[in-house]
Motif scaffolding. Structure first.
Motif, PDB file in Angstrom:
ATOM      1  N   LEU A 235      -0.671  -1.423  -2.718  1.00 40.16           N
ATOM      2  CA  LEU A 235      -1.782  -1.689  -1.805  1.00 40.16           C
ATOM      3  C   LEU A 235      -1.305  -2.364  -0.516  1.00 40.16           C
ATOM      4  O   LEU A 235      -1.840  -2.100   0.557  1.00 40.16           O
ATOM      5  N   LEU A 236      -0.288  -3.224  -0.635  1.00 41.90           N
ATOM      6  CA  LEU A 236       0.270  -3.840   0.571  1.00 41.90           C
ATOM      7  C   LEU A 236       0.900  -2.798   1.484  1.00 41.90           C
ATOM      8  O   LEU A 236       0.738  -2.843   2.707  1.00 41.90           O
ATOM      9  N   GLU A 237       1.629  -1.843   0.878  1.00 39.70           N
ATOM     10  CA  GLU A 237       2.229  -0.766   1.673  1.00 39.70           C
ATOM     11  C   GLU A 237       1.134   0.072   2.336  1.00 39.70           C
ATOM     12  O   GLU A 237       1.254   0.448   3.497  1.00 39.70           O
ATOM     13  N   ASN A 238       0.088   0.364   1.594  1.00 39.73           N
ATOM     14  CA  ASN A 238      -1.031   1.138   2.136  1.00 39.73           C
ATOM     15  C   ASN A 238      -1.708   0.375   3.269  1.00 39.73           C
ATOM     16  O   ASN A 238      -2.118   0.970   4.268  1.00 39.73           O
ATOM     17  N   GLU A 239      -1.823  -0.939   3.116  1.00 40.07           N
ATOM     18  CA  GLU A 239      -2.436  -1.757   4.153  1.00 40.07           C
ATOM     19  C   GLU A 239      -1.617  -1.691   5.448  1.00 40.07           C
ATOM     20  O   GLU A 239      -2.187  -1.561   6.537  1.00 40.07           O
ATOM     21  N   GLU A 240      -0.295  -1.750   5.323  1.00 39.14           N
ATOM     22  CA  GLU A 240       0.562  -1.657   6.510  1.00 39.14           C
ATOM     23  C   GLU A 240       0.359  -0.318   7.216  1.00 39.14           C
ATOM     24  O   GLU A 240       0.276  -0.253   8.444  1.00 39.14           O
ATOM     25  N   SER A 241       0.278   0.747   6.434  1.00 40.69           N
ATOM     26  CA  SER A 241       0.054   2.070   7.003  1.00 40.69           C
ATOM     27  C   SER A 241      -1.293   2.133   7.715  1.00 40.69           C
ATOM     28  O   SER A 241      -1.401   2.672   8.821  1.00 40.69           O
ATOM     29  N   LEU A 242      -2.316   1.586   7.084  1.00 49.46           N
ATOM     30  CA  LEU A 242      -3.654   1.607   7.678  1.00 49.46           C
ATOM     31  C   LEU A 242      -3.724   0.743   8.934  1.00 49.46           C
ATOM     32  O   LEU A 242      -4.421   1.099   9.888  1.00 49.46           O
ATOM     33  N   GLU A 243      -3.011  -0.370   8.937  1.00 48.12           N
ATOM     34  CA  GLU A 243      -2.990  -1.209  10.142  1.00 48.12           C
ATOM     35  C   GLU A 243      -2.345  -0.457  11.302  1.00 48.12           C
ATOM     36  O   GLU A 243      -2.802  -0.546  12.444  1.00 48.12           O
TER      37      GLU A 243
END
Length: 95
Positions: A50-58
């Motif tokens: 989820l942290l990796e996904n958050e970075e991508s979404l940011e």
């Protein structure tokens, strides 16, 4: 002597019963600890994903704040055109 043996037998039965109860209690506790550790590992892995996904979404949010990027994205994804442009969809052409 007979009374002594009977008392010894009763104490021994009580001791065995207490030891069995404590063993079962410890075993169930260790099982719960192992289960919790496994759950913690799974949740940690999911959290990292989820942290990796958050970075991508940011990154996507930053890109979507640029009007030029939004226009280009809309033209590519939804086949919008500028005035005078012609869209040819090559995805349906077979080789």
């Amino acid at each position: 002597m007979k009374k002594y043996r009977l008392r010894l037998f009763i104490y021994l039965c009580m001791l065995i019963g207490i030891a069995a109860f404590l063993s079962l209690s410890c075993f169930s506790t260790w099982q719960q600890i192992a289960k919790n550790r496994k759950t913690k590992e799974e949740l940690t892995q999911k959290y990292n994903e989820l942290l990796e996904n958050e970075e991508s979404l940011e990154g996507t949010v930053v890109k979507l704040q640029d009007p030029e990027y939004v226009a280009k994205y809309a033209r590519e994804k939804y086949l919008f055109t500028k005035d005078g442009e012609l869209i040819i969809d090559m995805s349906s052409v077979e080789e």
